[in-house]
Design an enzyme around this catalytic site. Sequence first.
Site, PDB file in Angstrom:
ATOM      1  N   SER A   1       0.872  -1.184   0.000  1.00 14.21           N
ATOM      2  CA  SER A   1       0.000   0.000   0.000  1.00 14.21           C
ATOM      3  C   SER A   1       0.904   1.229   0.000  1.00 14.21           C
ATOM      4  O   SER A   1       2.126   1.106   0.166  1.00 14.21           O
ATOM      5  CB  SER A   1      -0.927   0.001   1.222  1.00 14.21           C
TER       6      SER A   1
ATOM      7  N   LEU B   1      -3.118   1.515   7.182  1.00 16.79           N
ATOM      8  CA  LEU B   1      -3.556   2.624   6.335  1.00 16.79           C
ATOM      9  C   LEU B   1      -2.957   2.568   4.932  1.00 16.79           C
ATOM     10  O   LEU B   1      -1.842   2.090   4.742  1.00 16.79           O
ATOM     11  CB  LEU B   1      -3.187   3.959   6.981  1.00 16.79           C
TER      12      LEU B   1
ATOM     13  N   LEU C   1       5.166 -10.733   2.000  1.00 20.50           N
ATOM     14  CA  LEU C   1       5.544 -11.614   0.903  1.00 20.50           C
ATOM     15  C   LEU C   1       5.457 -13.025   1.464  1.00 20.50           C
ATOM     16  O   LEU C   1       6.030 -13.315   2.519  1.00 20.50           O
ATOM     17  CB  LEU C   1       6.966 -11.320   0.419  1.00 20.50           C
TER      18      LEU C   1
ATOM     19  N   HIS D   1       3.639  -5.006   2.834  1.00 20.16           N
ATOM     20  CA  HIS D   1       3.136  -5.604   4.068  1.00 20.16           C
ATOM     21  C   HIS D   1       3.573  -7.054   4.217  1.00 20.16           C
ATOM     22  O   HIS D   1       3.915  -7.492   5.322  1.00 20.16           O
ATOM     23  CB  HIS D   1       1.595  -5.557   4.090  1.00 20.16           C
TER      24      HIS D   1
ATOM     25  N   TYR E   1      16.477  -9.749   2.045  1.00 17.32           N
ATOM     26  CA  TYR E   1      16.033  -8.495   1.434  1.00 17.32           C
ATOM     27  C   TYR E   1      17.222  -7.648   0.961  1.00 17.32           C
ATOM     28  O   TYR E   1      17.092  -6.900  -0.013  1.00 17.32           O
ATOM     29  CB  TYR E   1      15.138  -7.725   2.394  1.00 17.32           C
TER      30      TYR E   1
END
Length: 205
Positions: free
Chosen positions: A95, A109, A122, A120, A166
Amino acid sequence: MSAISALPFLKPLHFRPPRSSPGRQRRHTLPASEFRCLTPEDAISVFEIEREAFISVSGDCPLHLDEIRHFLNLCPELSLGWFEEGRLVAFIIGSLWDQERLSQDALTLHKPHGTKVHIHVLAVHRTFRQQGKGFILMWRYLQYLCCLPYVRHATLMCEDFLVPFYSKCGFKALGPCEVTVGSLNFIEMNYAVRGHAFMRRNSGC
């Protein structure tokens, strides 16, 4: 990461395939592999994969079913699913966020005017893990974000043991995240989408 398939055998020009008999049904097959944005109709499949992946490890999920539906209604274009023969095998849900760093509000949000994509979650289906699918999906997702002109950064929070993964995807650690979930603490990581604008110029976006 991707296999190169051999060219199919070319039939001579005079070859004509046999006509199908009137009673024979034509076979329809789903694409072997497909990447697409998710829809609210995918929410249950998403949650089933996420629940198995996270509850067994941390006892909770980053997104519950109503939150998955919430984001897939508000910003489905910031999600990406990997489907094999029509079956969801891995996904990402994001988002928009409009602050320099993540706060507790970022968990629920979507900021429509933000320039940072908050990733948010994976998750990969258990039968498809240890195959590099998480890395491939993230790479595809970041390529996709480079085609969205309003996106400047991608950000996420993860536990310490996921930082190397990451980092391999191109994210840089920013330090401890302000957000906590129960007793869990996280590292916040950032990917400069704007810094990869050359990918947008060369991708036809």
